[in-house]
Design a protein around this motif. Structure first.
Motif, mmCIF file in Angstrom:
data_model
loop_
_atom_site.group_PDB
_atom_site.id
_atom_site.type_symbol
_atom_site.label_atom_id
_atom_site.label_comp_id
_atom_site.label_asym_id
_atom_site.label_seq_id
_atom_site.Cartn_x
_atom_site.Cartn_y
_atom_site.Cartn_z
ATOM 1 N N ILE A 34 6.450 9.532 0.566
ATOM 2 C CA ILE A 34 5.179 8.332 0.538
ATOM 3 C C ILE A 34 5.873 7.154 1.189
ATOM 4 C CG2 ILE A 34 4.143 6.659 -0.958
ATOM 5 C CD1 ILE A 34 3.691 8.773 -3.085
ATOM 6 N N ARG A 35 4.972 6.481 1.927
ATOM 7 C CA ARG A 35 5.523 5.229 2.702
ATOM 8 C C ARG A 35 5.011 4.188 1.887
ATOM 9 N NH1 ARG A 35 5.115 6.445 8.022
ATOM 10 N NH2 ARG A 35 7.640 6.239 7.949
ATOM 11 N N ILE A 36 5.692 3.119 1.800
ATOM 12 C CA ILE A 36 5.336 2.100 1.326
ATOM 13 C C ILE A 36 5.142 1.015 2.312
ATOM 14 C CG2 ILE A 36 5.415 -0.044 -0.567
ATOM 15 C CD1 ILE A 36 7.411 2.144 -2.087
ATOM 16 N N LYS A 37 4.033 0.332 2.819
ATOM 17 C CA LYS A 37 3.611 -0.498 3.876
ATOM 18 C C LYS A 37 3.258 -1.912 3.050
ATOM 19 C CE LYS A 37 0.211 1.648 5.722
ATOM 20 N NZ LYS A 37 -0.652 2.181 6.547
ATOM 21 N N PRO A 38 3.697 -3.013 3.750
ATOM 22 C CA PRO A 38 3.038 -4.270 3.314
ATOM 23 C C PRO A 38 1.615 -4.558 3.607
ATOM 24 C CG PRO A 38 4.495 -4.519 5.187
ATOM 25 C CD PRO A 38 4.594 -2.998 5.024
ATOM 26 N N LYS A 39 1.082 -5.072 2.564
ATOM 27 C CA LYS A 39 -0.300 -5.481 2.556
ATOM 28 C C LYS A 39 -0.759 -6.378 3.698
ATOM 29 C CE LYS A 39 -2.880 -4.857 -1.894
ATOM 30 N NZ LYS A 39 -3.345 -5.587 -2.932
ATOM 31 N N GLY A 40 -1.579 -6.103 4.322
ATOM 32 C CA GLY A 40 -2.162 -6.890 5.573
ATOM 33 C C GLY A 40 -1.206 -7.213 6.630
ATOM 34 N N ILE A 86 1.060 -1.064 0.139
ATOM 35 C CA ILE A 86 -0.106 -0.012 0.123
ATOM 36 C C ILE A 86 0.708 1.340 -0.022
ATOM 37 C CG2 ILE A 86 -1.667 1.197 1.116
ATOM 38 C CD1 ILE A 86 -2.671 -1.350 2.530
ATOM 39 N N TYR A 87 0.693 2.161 -0.825
ATOM 40 C CA TYR A 87 1.319 3.041 -0.961
ATOM 41 C C TYR A 87 0.515 4.417 -0.316
ATOM 42 C CZ TYR A 87 4.561 1.374 -4.479
ATOM 43 O OH TYR A 87 5.418 0.501 -5.108
ATOM 44 N N GLU A 88 1.111 4.967 0.755
ATOM 45 C CA GLU A 88 0.338 6.053 1.646
ATOM 46 C C GLU A 88 1.165 7.349 1.427
ATOM 47 O OE1 GLU A 88 -1.503 5.232 5.567
ATOM 48 O OE2 GLU A 88 0.653 5.473 5.937
ATOM 49 N N ASP A 89 0.365 8.388 1.299
ATOM 50 C CA ASP A 89 0.819 9.575 1.479
ATOM 51 C C ASP A 89 1.167 10.144 2.820
ATOM 52 O OD1 ASP A 89 1.517 11.825 -0.239
ATOM 53 O OD2 ASP A 89 -0.621 12.404 -0.692
ATOM 54 N N ILE A 90 2.449 10.266 3.274
ATOM 55 C CA ILE A 90 2.625 10.442 4.727
ATOM 56 C C ILE A 90 3.036 12.192 4.928
ATOM 57 C CG2 ILE A 90 3.247 8.303 5.269
ATOM 58 C CD1 ILE A 90 6.129 9.095 5.257
#
Length: 176
Positions: free
Chosen positions: A37-43, A28-32
């Motif tokens: 942008i932070r890239i977080k692992p799904k789930g 998941i690419y999230e605007d921080i």
């Protein structure tokens, strides 16, 4: 009924777009912020954040810590063929600046890996490459005896804390 369903789908898509969150197969690419942008692992949830933060003491063994926990896993990705010599040269030439963030607790076990990059720069890494990096660093276990507890922030104690290691791809020390 079709109009209501279509309208609902449009609203959901608009909300995702407005909040700057997109998804790939693994992340998941999230605007921080306005710049990152932070890239977080799904789930996955970064559950170690519930523990107080601690700074660890690494000055005396900083070089060995760097080699063992940061450099070695990425070198293994190259040696295993995940990253070819050509790909590494391309990433270095185009100045890939993505931060790899490792989160671990008092056990030393890395339980969460995320990535951060500047919006205007973007990242050249593919979803699959990011996933391979994620998987490799999830296997890292910091020797807490080598990096002992130094000080606490936000309630961390020597027996219950979380810490973080953050770094760019160590191009200058890798062999490719």
């Amino acid at each position: 009924m079709k109009k209501i369903t279509l309208m609902f789908m449009f609203i959901i898509a608009s909300i995702n777009y407005l909040f700057g969150q997109t998804e790939t197969e693994h992340f998941i690419y999230e605007d921080i912020s306005t710049n990152y942008i932070r890239i977080k692992p799904k789930g996955e949830i970064n559950s170690v954040l519930a523990k107080g933060y601690a700074t660890l003491w690494v000055e005396e063994k900083a070089k060995s810590t760097y080699i063992k926990y940061i450099l070695k896993p990425f070198q293994e990705l190259i040696d295993e063929g995940v990253f070819s010599s050509e790909r590494m040269k391309e990433l270095k030439q185009k100045d890939e600046k993505i931060r790899i963030e490792l989160y671990f607790d008092e056990t030393g076990i890395v339980s969460y890996v995320s990535f951060v990059f500047r919006k205007e720069k973007g990242t050249l890494l593919t979803d699959e490459e990011l996933y391979q990096i994620h998987q490799k660093y999830r296997k890292v276990v910091f020797d807490i005896a080598e990096t002992p507890f130094r000080k606490s922030e936000n309630g961390g104690t020597p027996t219950s804390f979380h810490s973080r290691e953050s770094f760019w791809i160590p191009f200058e020390d890798l062999k490719y």
